[in-house]
Design an enzyme around this catalytic site. Structure first.
Site, PDB file in Angstrom:
ATOM      1  N   GLU A 327       0.835  -1.193   0.000  1.00 49.19           N
ATOM      2  CA  GLU A 327       0.000   0.000   0.000  1.00 49.19           C
ATOM      3  C   GLU A 327       0.873   1.248   0.000  1.00 49.19           C
ATOM      4  OE1 GLU A 327      -2.675  -0.689   3.282  1.00 49.19           O
ATOM      5  OE2 GLU A 327      -1.230   0.000   4.764  1.00 49.19           O
ATOM      6  N   CYS A 328       0.531   2.175  -0.883  1.00 49.15           N
ATOM      7  CA  CYS A 328       1.234   3.431  -1.088  1.00 49.15           C
ATOM      8  C   CYS A 328       2.712   3.169  -1.385  1.00 49.15           C
ATOM      9  CB  CYS A 328       1.031   4.365   0.102  1.00 49.15           C
ATOM     10  SG  CYS A 328       1.331   6.111  -0.311  1.00 49.15           S
ATOM     11  N   GLY A 329       3.626   3.472  -0.456  1.00 52.09           N
ATOM     12  CA  GLY A 329       5.028   3.230  -0.719  1.00 52.09           C
ATOM     13  C   GLY A 329       5.324   1.779  -1.020  1.00 52.09           C
ATOM     14  N   MET A 332       4.383   1.147  -4.590  1.00 48.75           N
ATOM     15  CA  MET A 332       5.409   1.677  -5.485  1.00 48.75           C
ATOM     16  C   MET A 332       6.600   0.731  -5.586  1.00 48.75           C
ATOM     17  SD  MET A 332       5.077   5.565  -4.009  1.00 48.75           S
ATOM     18  CE  MET A 332       6.573   6.204  -4.753  1.00 48.75           C
ATOM     19  N   THR A 427      -2.386  -0.925  -3.558  1.00 48.06           N
ATOM     20  CA  THR A 427      -3.252   0.248  -3.516  1.00 48.06           C
ATOM     21  C   THR A 427      -2.431   1.468  -3.123  1.00 48.06           C
ATOM     22  OG1 THR A 427      -3.786   0.079  -1.154  1.00 48.06           O
ATOM     23  CG2 THR A 427      -5.155  -1.191  -2.684  1.00 48.06           C
TER      24      THR A 427
END
Length: 437
Positions: A327-329, A332, A427
């Site tokens: 999630e998020c970082g 990525m 996400t």
């Protein structure tokens, strides 16, 4: 179950110094021999780690937009064994969103009202004196049913300034609980998502001890203790259940943004959390049923992550047969590449085709409601999730199938849908809870 008294430390707006007051108060009360339960109102995943360091007990988030009454009650139950509860608000006291969520609009005032905790308003009185009383009185009267303990005056410039400001508060009938002289050395270090992480502070213990001494010198701690009140006990519900039995959790300076109530709920249900550090080039535990990469700051460590061959190989091997979620970082880091602020491209795990850029900054902030179009760990397709998004990265490529239809707090479609490929999901929002979970 005990229902200890509590206080809500809030402010008219962000940037008034309430975090300094919060940390100093937590430690000062702890130094007085009290068992203090800290809380954070709103979707902040950085402040709770500072609260833990100051109070010696894990801090938990209340969130009336994302959480239903059962989950709010389960989080309230974490105060068991405490002598006093102290919560820190987000933004201004009455700030929330425009559209009602699961049990409210997400304001700190709602949390205080639900818990029956009087509000202590931290007011930055720089550049004014008696006029600050109008602000205080407005907050006191805006919702007359909300218990209001009084104010702490911050950034007092001189004895004369304090005297004039107190005169105004006395005329308005507002109790002054303390006056903090202006000091430039009390500000916590910040970066693009707000405060630096607690684990990165160069001398956090000394800083917190200094805040406690500062508060003890300038705030009436006995008056604060006497102002604390306990409201009616909330019906207790369970914390979120774990998405797997054995969870390999990335945990270091690049990946640390996980809400404490999730980890507590997972452990309470019997899950085993297996921490590992991608920055130290550690592979996830081969025994894990699931690898979970939280958010954090991968953009600050992109070169190290790109060179972490053991981490990436272990992650890929796990994903061959078992689920991986980011999630998020973390999302990525699961992608093909991350472009840093200088425009350099760093190869990530390549389990998804996502390419993100911190060079092309785009501010993304707000609550998210996601309806899954494909299953992710712990949730079936069709499940509705509540979370929060906060990052500055832009998407250059997101070629995989979308994971969810994602909406903001007002129901408007959001572009960051997340994506999935085989056993891998990701996400941009940080999960708070599933609806009805």
């Amino acid at each position: 179950m005990t229902n200890p008294p509590g206080l809500m430390i809030s402010a008219p707006a962000s940037g008034t110094g309430k975090t300094t007051v919060m940390l100093g108060l937590l430690r000062a009360l702890r130094d007085d021999g009290m068992t203090v339960q800290p809380y954070k109102s709103g979707p902040d995943y950085i402040d709770p780690a500072f609260h833990l360091a100051a109070a010696g007990r894990p801090s938990f988030n209340f969130d009336t937009w994302a959480m239903d009454g059962a989950l709010l009650g389960g989080i309230a139950a974490q105060r068991e064994g405490a002598d006093i509860c102290v919560a820190e608000g987000s933004m201004g006291l009455f700030d929330g969103v425009a559209t009602r969520g699961q049990s409210g609009f997400g304001s700190s005032a709602e949390t205080a009202a639900a818990m029956g905790w009087p509000v202590v308003l931290v007011i930055d009185v720089g550049g004014q004196a008696q006029s600050a009383a109008a602000t205080a009185l407005g907050f006191k009267m805006y919702n007359p049913d909300l218990p209001f303990a009084g104010v702490i005056l911050n950034r007092i410039a001189s004895p004369r300034h304090e005297r004039l400001t107190r005169v105004g508060m006395e005329q308005a009938g507002v109790t002054v609980l303390g006056s903090l002289p202006r000091r430039g050395d009390l500000k916590l270090p910040e970066r693009h998502l707000g405060l630096i992480q607690a684990v990165e502070h160069p001398d956090l213990e000394a800083a917190i001890a200094g805040y406690a001494d500062f508060l003890r010198e300038n705030v009436d701690l006995d008056a604060l203790k006497q102002a604390a009140r306990a409201g009616a006990a909330l019906p207790t519900g369970p914390l979120p259940r774990p998405p797997a039995q054995r969870i390999a959790l990335a945990r270091d300076a690049a990946f640390s943004f996980t809400y404490p109530h999730l980890l507590t709920g997972w452990r309470a249900a019997g899950a085993e959390i297996l921490p590992f550090s991608p920055l130290a080039d550690e592979a996830p535990d081969a025994r894990a049923d699931l690898v979970w990469l939280p958010g954090g700051y991968p953009e600050l460590h992109a070169g190290t992550l790109a060179a972490a061959s053991t981490f990436k190989a272990g992650l890929r091997k796990h994903a061959d047969t078992k689920p991986v979620h980011g999630e998020c970082g973390g999302y990525m880091a699961l992608g093909a590449a991350l472009i840093d602020k200088d425009g350099a491209r760093h190869e990530m795990a390549g389990l998804l085709g996502l390419v993100t850029s911190y060079e092309k900054r785009k501010f993304n902030l707000g609550y998210r409601r996601a309806v899954l179009e494909h299953a992710m760990p712990g949730f079936a397709a069709g499940a509705a999730l509540r979370g929060h998004e906060f990052h500055y990265s832009s998407i250059l490529d997101q070629p995989d199938a979308p994971l969810a239809a994602v909406y903001d707090a007002d129901g408007n479609a959001a572009a960051q849908s997340g994506s999935w490929r085989a056993n891998v999901t990701g996400t941009f929002f940080h999960l708070i809870t599933g609806e009805g979970a």
